[in-house]
Design an enzyme around this catalytic site. Structure first.
Site, PDB file in Angstrom:
ATOM      1  N   HIS A 198      12.431  53.155  17.720  1.00  0.00           N
ATOM      2  CA  HIS A 198      11.442  54.225  17.550  1.00  0.00           C
ATOM      3  C   HIS A 198      11.250  55.006  18.838  1.00  0.00           C
ATOM      4  O   HIS A 198      11.503  54.503  19.926  1.00  0.00           O
ATOM      5  CB  HIS A 198      10.106  53.659  17.077  1.00  0.00           C
ATOM      6  CG  HIS A 198       9.529  52.595  17.971  1.00  0.00           C
ATOM      7  ND1 HIS A 198       9.953  51.291  17.930  1.00  0.00           N
ATOM      8  CD2 HIS A 198       8.583  52.653  18.931  1.00  0.00           C
ATOM      9  CE1 HIS A 198       9.283  50.584  18.819  1.00  0.00           C
ATOM     10  NE2 HIS A 198       8.448  51.384  19.457  1.00  0.00           N
TER      11      HIS A 198
ATOM     12  N   HIS B 296       8.276  57.317  20.867  1.00  0.00           N
ATOM     13  CA  HIS B 296       6.863  57.686  20.952  1.00  0.00           C
ATOM     14  C   HIS B 296       6.764  59.148  21.394  1.00  0.00           C
ATOM     15  O   HIS B 296       7.494  59.581  22.295  1.00  0.00           O
ATOM     16  CB  HIS B 296       6.137  56.869  22.034  1.00  0.00           C
ATOM     17  CG  HIS B 296       6.100  55.396  21.805  1.00  0.00           C
ATOM     18  ND1 HIS B 296       4.967  54.739  21.390  1.00  0.00           N
ATOM     19  CD2 HIS B 296       7.039  54.423  21.955  1.00  0.00           C
ATOM     20  CE1 HIS B 296       5.201  53.443  21.297  1.00  0.00           C
ATOM     21  NE2 HIS B 296       6.468  53.220  21.643  1.00  0.00           N
TER      22      HIS B 296
HETATM   23  P1  5GP Z   1       6.576  49.499  21.223  1.00  0.00           P
HETATM   24  O1  5GP Z   1       5.562  48.660  21.947  1.00  0.00           O
HETATM   25  O2  5GP Z   1       7.557  48.633  20.455  1.00  0.00           O
HETATM   26  O3  5GP Z   1       7.265  50.516  22.081  1.00  0.00           O
HETATM   27  O4  5GP Z   1       5.753  50.372  20.191  1.00  0.00           O
HETATM   28  C1  5GP Z   1       5.329  49.892  18.960  1.00  0.00           C
HETATM   29  C2  5GP Z   1       4.150  50.741  18.554  1.00  0.00           C
HETATM   30  O5  5GP Z   1       3.908  50.515  17.190  1.00  0.00           O
HETATM   31  C3  5GP Z   1       2.852  50.402  19.311  1.00  0.00           C
HETATM   32  O6  5GP Z   1       2.403  51.535  20.036  1.00  0.00           O
HETATM   33  C4  5GP Z   1       1.883  49.998  18.203  1.00  0.00           C
HETATM   34  O7  5GP Z   1       0.577  50.471  18.404  1.00  0.00           O
HETATM   35  C5  5GP Z   1       2.528  50.601  16.959  1.00  0.00           C
HETATM   36  N1  5GP Z   1       2.250  49.847  15.750  1.00  0.00           N
HETATM   37  C6  5GP Z   1       2.347  48.492  15.611  1.00  0.00           C
HETATM   38  N2  5GP Z   1       2.009  48.134  14.349  1.00  0.00           N
HETATM   39  C7  5GP Z   1       1.700  49.301  13.694  1.00  0.00           C
HETATM   40  C8  5GP Z   1       1.269  49.553  12.356  1.00  0.00           C
HETATM   41  O8  5GP Z   1       1.092  48.674  11.514  1.00  0.00           O
HETATM   42  N3  5GP Z   1       1.045  50.862  12.026  1.00  0.00           N
HETATM   43  C9  5GP Z   1       1.214  51.868  12.935  1.00  0.00           C
HETATM   44  N4  5GP Z   1       0.971  53.103  12.512  1.00  0.00           N
HETATM   45  N5  5GP Z   1       1.611  51.641  14.200  1.00  0.00           N
HETATM   46  C10 5GP Z   1       1.851  50.373  14.588  1.00  0.00           C
END
Ligand code: 5GP
Ligand code: ZN
Length: 139
Positions: free
Chosen positions: A98, A100
């Protein structure tokens, strides 16, 4: 295999969806850095950026670009960060590739301050050579 983003793609979990086509979906991050913090993901499960097929690069970046326009025009953001955490060491917590898109405001107070290092004598060139030779060995 349990994946919250796959559940969102399949509409088994609720999300505030911003954009969707056959291969890509975008929705609001549930725990935003700033309001409007969005995620852009391929609908197919790829664990990280290296697994992402190159034919999705253009589509994903173009959704990221549209969202950037969306937060500037829709939320009056003053800027934005585009970020992709890959691997636990980089802070990845959801192992479905993903990107951001984080709206930034002049008043948000974030500094993204890092403890910046300095290269030793000759180290910068040595590091560049290591990366270049690894890149040149790619198919
Ligand atoms: P990472 O830490 O892997 O770069 O980003 C994962 C992102 O996914 C985090 O910013 C977290 O807040 C978001 N996230 C985790 N679970 C969910 C969810 O159930 N729904 C949504 N909309 N975002 C989520
Ligand atoms: Zn997934």
């Amino acid at each position: 295999m349990q994946c919250i983003f796959c559940d969102i793609v399949k509409k088994r979990s609720k999300a505030e969806i911003l954009f969707e086509d056959d291969s890509i979906i975008s929705f609001l991050d549930i725990n935003p850095f700033n309001v409007g913090h969005s995620l852009v993901i391929p609908k197919t499960h790829y664990e990280n950026f290296l697994e992402l097929p190159p034919d999705l690069f253009g589509g994903i970046l173009s959704v990221v670009q549209r969202l950037a326009i969306g937060v500037i025009n829709g939320l009056q953001a003053d800027g934005y960060n585009i970020l992709s955490n890959n691997g636990r060491a980089a802070g990845q917590s959801v192992f479905h590739c993903h990107f951001h898109l984080i709206p930034r405001f002049n008043t948000d107070g974030y500094k993204f301050k890092m403890d910046l290092k300095k290269y030793g004598n000759g180290e910068m060139n040595m590091i560049a050579e290591k990366i270049k030779s690894a890149i040149n060995n790619l198919a």
